[in-house]
Design an enzyme around this catalytic site. Structure first.
Site, PDB file in Angstrom:
ATOM      1  N   ARG A 195       0.833  -1.201   0.000  1.00 40.91           N
ATOM      2  CA  ARG A 195       0.000   0.000   0.000  1.00 40.91           C
ATOM      3  C   ARG A 195       0.869   1.253   0.000  1.00 40.91           C
ATOM      4  O   ARG A 195       1.878   1.325   0.690  1.00 40.91           O
ATOM      5  CB  ARG A 195      -0.915   0.012   1.219  1.00 40.91           C
ATOM      6  CG  ARG A 195      -1.834  -1.183   1.213  1.00 40.91           C
ATOM      7  CD  ARG A 195      -3.119  -0.977   1.975  1.00 40.91           C
ATOM      8  NE  ARG A 195      -3.865  -2.227   1.978  1.00 40.91           N
ATOM      9  CZ  ARG A 195      -4.577  -2.692   0.954  1.00 40.91           C
ATOM     10  NH1 ARG A 195      -4.661  -1.997  -0.156  1.00 40.91           N
ATOM     11  NH2 ARG A 195      -5.204  -3.857   1.028  1.00 40.91           N
ATOM     12  N   ASP A 196       0.441   2.240  -0.777  1.00 39.51           N
ATOM     13  CA  ASP A 196       1.111   3.529  -0.819  1.00 39.51           C
ATOM     14  C   ASP A 196       0.890   4.250   0.507  1.00 39.51           C
ATOM     15  O   ASP A 196      -0.213   4.210   1.057  1.00 39.51           O
ATOM     16  CB  ASP A 196       0.559   4.364  -1.974  1.00 39.51           C
ATOM     17  CG  ASP A 196       1.413   5.573  -2.288  1.00 39.51           C
ATOM     18  OD1 ASP A 196       1.448   6.512  -1.464  1.00 39.51           O
ATOM     19  OD2 ASP A 196       2.035   5.594  -3.355  1.00 39.51           O
TER      20      ASP A 196
ATOM     21  N   ASN B  50       5.555   6.030 -13.780  1.00 38.28           N
ATOM     22  CA  ASN B  50       6.260   7.251 -14.154  1.00 38.28           C
ATOM     23  C   ASN B  50       7.732   6.914 -14.431  1.00 38.28           C
ATOM     24  O   ASN B  50       8.297   6.048 -13.770  1.00 38.28           O
ATOM     25  CB  ASN B  50       6.168   8.285 -13.033  1.00 38.28           C
ATOM     26  CG  ASN B  50       4.740   8.649 -12.704  1.00 38.28           C
ATOM     27  OD1 ASN B  50       3.891   8.727 -13.576  1.00 38.28           O
ATOM     28  ND2 ASN B  50       4.468   8.857 -11.432  1.00 38.28           N
TER      29      ASN B  50
ATOM     30  N   GLU C 167       9.596   9.728  -8.861  1.00 37.78           N
ATOM     31  CA  GLU C 167      10.180  10.148  -7.589  1.00 37.78           C
ATOM     32  C   GLU C 167      11.151   9.131  -7.006  1.00 37.78           C
ATOM     33  O   GLU C 167      12.078   9.504  -6.295  1.00 37.78           O
ATOM     34  CB  GLU C 167       9.070  10.464  -6.591  1.00 37.78           C
ATOM     35  CG  GLU C 167       8.242  11.667  -7.010  1.00 37.78           C
ATOM     36  CD  GLU C 167       7.111  11.979  -6.043  1.00 37.78           C
ATOM     37  OE1 GLU C 167       6.963  11.277  -5.017  1.00 37.78           O
ATOM     38  OE2 GLU C 167       6.372  12.930  -6.324  1.00 37.78           O
ATOM     39  N   VAL C 168      10.938   7.848  -7.258  1.00 38.53           N
ATOM     40  CA  VAL C 168      11.825   6.798  -6.745  1.00 38.53           C
ATOM     41  C   VAL C 168      12.416   6.071  -7.944  1.00 38.53           C
ATOM     42  O   VAL C 168      11.678   5.567  -8.789  1.00 38.53           O
ATOM     43  CB  VAL C 168      11.059   5.801  -5.841  1.00 38.53           C
ATOM     44  CG1 VAL C 168      11.983   4.696  -5.349  1.00 38.53           C
ATOM     45  CG2 VAL C 168      10.416   6.527  -4.660  1.00 38.53           C
TER      46      VAL C 168
ATOM     47  N   HIS D 205       8.127   1.066 -10.559  1.00 40.11           N
ATOM     48  CA  HIS D 205       6.934   0.781  -9.770  1.00 40.11           C
ATOM     49  C   HIS D 205       5.706   1.172 -10.570  1.00 40.11           C
ATOM     50  O   HIS D 205       5.719   2.124 -11.327  1.00 40.11           O
ATOM     51  CB  HIS D 205       6.949   1.483  -8.408  1.00 40.11           C
ATOM     52  CG  HIS D 205       7.178   2.956  -8.446  1.00 40.11           C
ATOM     53  ND1 HIS D 205       8.389   3.537  -8.763  1.00 40.11           N
ATOM     54  CD2 HIS D 205       6.332   3.982  -8.188  1.00 40.11           C
ATOM     55  CE1 HIS D 205       8.290   4.853  -8.696  1.00 40.11           C
ATOM     56  NE2 HIS D 205       7.042   5.152  -8.354  1.00 40.11           N
TER      57      HIS D 205
ATOM     58  N   HIS E 245       1.747   2.078 -10.058  1.00 42.87           N
ATOM     59  CA  HIS E 245       0.673   2.453  -9.139  1.00 42.87           C
ATOM     60  C   HIS E 245      -0.614   1.818  -9.652  1.00 42.87           C
ATOM     61  O   HIS E 245      -0.985   2.041 -10.804  1.00 42.87           O
ATOM     62  CB  HIS E 245       0.472   3.976  -9.121  1.00 42.87           C
ATOM     63  CG  HIS E 245       1.639   4.761  -8.644  1.00 42.87           C
ATOM     64  ND1 HIS E 245       1.697   5.286  -7.374  1.00 42.87           N
ATOM     65  CD2 HIS E 245       2.787   5.134  -9.267  1.00 42.87           C
ATOM     66  CE1 HIS E 245       2.833   5.952  -7.238  1.00 42.87           C
ATOM     67  NE2 HIS E 245       3.512   5.870  -8.379  1.00 42.87           N
TER      68      HIS E 245
END
Length: 123
Positions: free
Chosen positions: A34-35, A93, A101-102, A106, A108
């Site tokens: 979970r985010d 992304n 961002e990371v 990944h 989402h």
């Protein structure tokens, strides 16, 4: 293009067990959790266990088993979270323009409510 993987990124630390997470699903090739800052009622991140920076890096350099395992993990998360019937969004992304961002691939998985347009027109 060469890809540089930073093994000190937060997802690498999660994979090594240095940072806890709220696991939703795990397989040999993927981890889903979970985010911390959900943008929808369902907001799960699915990451490969291998050192891949972005989707293009992964699809160029991962083994067939890793690719199949990762994609199946996305399907399992959608099923487990109950978003398959009503719909969901899968977002990955990449790079500065993609606002990644990371620096670890990944995806989402967002769902549980109408999500609106994917992108707003540029103003």
């Amino acid at each position: 293009m060469g890809f540089h993987y930073d093994d000190q990124n937060i997802f690498a630390k999660i994979l090594r067990g240095e940072i806890p997470n709220n696991t939703v699903y795990e397989s040999d090739h993927a981890l889903a959790f979970r985010d911390l800052y959900p943008q929808a009622p369902t907001h799960v991140l699915v990451i490969p266990k291998g050192p891949y920076v972005s989707m293009d890096h992964f699809t160029q350099d991962a083994s067939e088993a890793e690719i199949v395992g990762f994609m199946r993990a996305i399907g399992e998360v959608c099923k487990l979270e109950g978003v398959s019937d009503a719909g969901f969004r899968a977002i990955s992304n990449a790079g500065a323009d993609g606002v990644q961002e990371v620096p670890h691939l990944h995806v989402h998985i967002l769902g549980g409510r109408p999500l609106g347009r994917m992108l707003a027109p540029e103003t």
